[in-house]
Enzyme design. Structure first.
Site, mmCIF file in Angstrom:
data_model
loop_
_atom_site.group_PDB
_atom_site.id
_atom_site.type_symbol
_atom_site.label_atom_id
_atom_site.label_comp_id
_atom_site.label_asym_id
_atom_site.label_seq_id
_atom_site.Cartn_x
_atom_site.Cartn_y
_atom_site.Cartn_z
ATOM 1 N N GLY A 46 0.835 -1.191 0.000
ATOM 2 C CA GLY A 46 0.000 0.000 0.000
ATOM 3 C C GLY A 46 0.872 1.245 0.000
ATOM 4 O O GLY A 46 2.013 1.209 0.465
ATOM 5 N N GLN A 51 3.297 9.862 0.915
ATOM 6 C CA GLN A 51 4.588 9.158 0.986
ATOM 7 C C GLN A 51 5.481 9.476 -0.217
ATOM 8 O O GLN A 51 6.677 9.216 -0.185
ATOM 9 C CB GLN A 51 4.368 7.643 1.080
ATOM 10 C CG GLN A 51 3.727 7.226 2.396
ATOM 11 C CD GLN A 51 3.535 5.719 2.464
ATOM 12 O OE1 GLN A 51 2.513 5.202 2.024
ATOM 13 N NE2 GLN A 51 4.527 5.018 2.981
ATOM 14 N N CYS A 92 6.195 -0.417 6.990
ATOM 15 C CA CYS A 92 5.809 0.763 6.211
ATOM 16 C C CYS A 92 6.982 1.164 5.337
ATOM 17 O O CYS A 92 8.114 1.203 5.816
ATOM 18 C CB CYS A 92 5.450 1.897 7.171
ATOM 19 S SG CYS A 92 5.001 3.418 6.319
ATOM 20 N N LEU A 93 6.702 1.466 4.067
ATOM 21 C CA LEU A 93 7.777 1.855 3.151
ATOM 22 C C LEU A 93 8.469 3.130 3.621
ATOM 23 O O LEU A 93 9.615 3.371 3.279
ATOM 24 C CB LEU A 93 7.223 2.057 1.733
ATOM 25 C CG LEU A 93 6.706 0.794 1.034
ATOM 26 C CD1 LEU A 93 6.062 1.160 -0.299
ATOM 27 C CD2 LEU A 93 7.807 -0.231 0.840
ATOM 28 N N HIS A 134 -4.155 1.620 7.980
ATOM 29 C CA HIS A 134 -2.762 2.089 7.968
ATOM 30 C C HIS A 134 -2.604 3.255 6.982
ATOM 31 O O HIS A 134 -2.002 4.280 7.305
ATOM 32 C CB HIS A 134 -1.862 0.907 7.574
ATOM 33 C CG HIS A 134 -0.406 1.238 7.393
ATOM 34 N ND1 HIS A 134 0.590 0.655 8.135
ATOM 35 C CD2 HIS A 134 0.232 2.079 6.536
ATOM 36 C CE1 HIS A 134 1.771 1.136 7.741
ATOM 37 N NE2 HIS A 134 1.577 1.994 6.767
ATOM 38 N N GLU A 135 -3.171 3.085 5.780
ATOM 39 C CA GLU A 135 -3.022 4.127 4.749
ATOM 40 C C GLU A 135 -3.828 5.379 5.087
ATOM 41 O O GLU A 135 -3.379 6.492 4.829
ATOM 42 C CB GLU A 135 -3.418 3.589 3.367
ATOM 43 C CG GLU A 135 -2.615 2.385 2.872
ATOM 44 C CD GLU A 135 -1.113 2.584 2.903
ATOM 45 O OE1 GLU A 135 -0.634 3.732 2.817
ATOM 46 O OE2 GLU A 135 -0.399 1.563 3.035
ATOM 47 N N HIS A 138 -1.891 7.567 7.215
ATOM 48 C CA HIS A 138 -0.947 8.421 6.479
ATOM 49 C C HIS A 138 -1.620 9.709 6.020
ATOM 50 O O HIS A 138 -1.035 10.787 6.078
ATOM 51 C CB HIS A 138 -0.414 7.695 5.232
ATOM 52 C CG HIS A 138 0.736 6.766 5.512
ATOM 53 N ND1 HIS A 138 1.915 7.185 6.075
ATOM 54 C CD2 HIS A 138 0.893 5.446 5.272
ATOM 55 C CE1 HIS A 138 2.748 6.153 6.177
ATOM 56 N NE2 HIS A 138 2.149 5.077 5.703
HETATM 57 NI NI NI Z 1 2.898 3.111 5.570
#
Ligand code: NI
Length: 172
Positions: A46, A51, A92-93, A134-135, A138
């Protein structure tokens, strides 16, 4: 299409609250294509627009094993949480090398728009529910480290900051 740079914690831009999308135009579609390519290139499941430094409420996601089930959520909102929580060890990226166990609602109802602006609702459970929450975090300026103790969070912040500085020095 282009792969965009992924911001890493503690980049202050990750703390921004993203703005709703109002124009479903070519710019948006280009952003979605780039985000999709960036997510797949990074082997993520995701990615939220912030991000890649764009403060708009756009999420791309693919939780399928074969990486062939792209899901796009524009202006997503969790409109109903059902009782019951699940704990997943999330990565998480934007927080490379870190996992955090986070408790979230096991089942949620999401309202969002598709790439053309058409509204839809969807019920999600298990990994999809976790990933969407989670997204959406963000989009509200929240990252997984916020679920850790402040001691752990400080440690991660210092470590990632140091790594970032050494990368910048090498690049200079
Ligand atoms: Ni993340």
């Amino acid at each position: 299409m282009a792969i965009r740079d992924i911001l890493t914690y503690p980049d202050p831009r990750l703390r921004k609250s993203s703005e709703p999308v109002r124009e479903f135009d070519d710019d948006l579609h280009q952003l979605i294509r780039d985000m999709t390519e960036t997510m797949y290139a990074a082997s993520g499941i995701g990615l939220a627009a912030i991000q890649v430094g764009v403060a708009r409420r756009v999420i791309v996601m693919d939780i399928s094993r074969d990486r062939n089930d792209l899901q796009v959520f524009i202006n997503p909102e969790v409109i109903d949480f059902e009782e019951g929580q699940v704990e997943f060890e999330e990565g998480c990226l934007s927080v490379p090398g870190v996992n955090a166990t986070v408790a979230r609602s096991a089942r949620v109802i999401i309202k969002a728009q598709d790439v053309s602006g058409i509204p839809f609702e969807r019920e999600a459970d298990e990994l999809l529910a976790v990933c969407i929450q989670h997204e959406v975090d963000h989009l509200n300026g929240k990252v997984i480290v916020d679920y850790l103790s402040s001691v752990k969070r400080d440690r991660i912040r210092k470590k990632l900051k140091k790594e970032l500085l050494s990368m910048e020095n090498q690049a200079a």
